[in-house]
Design a protein around this motif. Structure first.
Motif, PDB file in Angstrom:
ATOM      1  N   LYS A  52     -53.271 -31.947 -36.089  1.00 46.00           N
ATOM      2  CA  LYS A  52     -52.233 -31.072 -36.193  1.00 46.00           C
ATOM      3  C   LYS A  52     -52.590 -30.217 -37.241  1.00 46.00           C
ATOM      4  O   LYS A  52     -53.332 -30.152 -38.326  1.00 46.00           O
ATOM      5  CB  LYS A  52     -51.241 -32.111 -36.687  1.00 46.00           C
ATOM      6  N   LYS A  54     -53.890 -27.746 -36.089  1.00 43.57           N
ATOM      7  CA  LYS A  54     -54.863 -26.627 -34.989  1.00 43.57           C
ATOM      8  C   LYS A  54     -54.388 -26.505 -33.470  1.00 43.57           C
ATOM      9  O   LYS A  54     -53.458 -27.910 -33.235  1.00 43.57           O
ATOM     10  CB  LYS A  54     -56.221 -26.988 -35.063  1.00 43.57           C
ATOM     11  N   GLN A  91     -58.621 -21.916 -35.282  1.00 38.92           N
ATOM     12  CA  GLN A  91     -57.682 -21.824 -35.650  1.00 38.92           C
ATOM     13  C   GLN A  91     -57.461 -22.919 -34.018  1.00 38.92           C
ATOM     14  O   GLN A  91     -56.128 -23.763 -33.490  1.00 38.92           O
ATOM     15  CB  GLN A  91     -56.444 -20.612 -35.251  1.00 38.92           C
ATOM     16  N   ASP A 163     -50.056 -26.691 -32.653  1.00 37.97           N
ATOM     17  CA  ASP A 163     -50.607 -27.283 -33.094  1.00 37.97           C
ATOM     18  C   ASP A 163     -49.487 -28.384 -34.372  1.00 37.97           C
ATOM     19  O   ASP A 163     -50.107 -28.843 -35.192  1.00 37.97           O
ATOM     20  CB  ASP A 163     -50.341 -26.110 -34.856  1.00 37.97           C
TER      21      ASP A 163
END
Length: 188
Positions: A52, A54, A91, A163
């Motif tokens: 979570k 990313k 990310q 994400d």
């Protein structure tokens, strides 16, 4: 003139809402995915919750695959490198889940995955744990009957997770690298 005070809060709310993160056009797949805990390539427990924050590119396979799996991992690595060049790889997290825990131990994954130069997290576990996660993602894998040098027949989709860990898109093994890069960027 009396209506003006009521219009200002509405306009302010619309303005503030427009300043947030742009939502991707990719729909959330509510039938696939979910929480799991497996063992990472360092031998440590790794849960889906750690992804979570990313965007994740998730792939199920096995390291002794003679063709599809290494080719897909190489393509995932190309996606990662393009995101790296754009300054956005921090990310994004590529994840490889094996369905061959007998040969794909944490130690073996730790040796194998760096060849792709894409910061891929390798996950393994017991066969029961892996089957459970595979079922959550609709992955099918069947081990052939050979005692040595066995192969698997398996599905080969790549999953793009946002994400929050939600499945947003599936790609076939021969996916277009630029499409995945564009889709991943839309979730950042």
């Amino acid at each position: 003139m009396r209506k003006l005070p009521y219009i200002l809060p509405v306009l302010l709310a619309l303005l503030v809402a427009g300043c947030g993160k742009q939502e991707s056009d990719l729909p959330v797949n509510t039938r696939l995915g979910g929480e799991f805990t497996l063992t990472d390539h360092n031998g440590e427990p790794f849960s889906q919750a750690q992804l979570k924050g990313k965007v994740s590119i998730l792939f199920f396979g096995y390291t002794h695959c003679p063709d599809i799996c290494p080719a897909v991992l190489a393509r995932v690595a190309q996606v990662y490198r393009q995101l790296q060049e754009a300054g956005e790889a921090d990310q994004v997290q590529p994840v490889f889940i094996t369905f061959d825990p007998e040969r794909d131990t944490a130690e073996h994954l730790k040796e194998y995955l760096p060849w792709f130069k894409a910061d891929i997290i390798g996950l393994t576990g017991s066969l029961a744990e892996i089957r459970e996660v595979a079922t959550q993602y609709g992955v099918v894998f069947i081990k052939d009957q050979a005692e040595q040098d066995y192969l698997f027949t398996h599905s080969d989709y790549i999953y793009l997770l946002d994400d929050q860990g939600r499945v947003r898109k599936l790609y076939p093994a021969d996916f277009t690298i630029d499409e995945v890069v564009t889709d991943a960027k839309s979730l950042l």
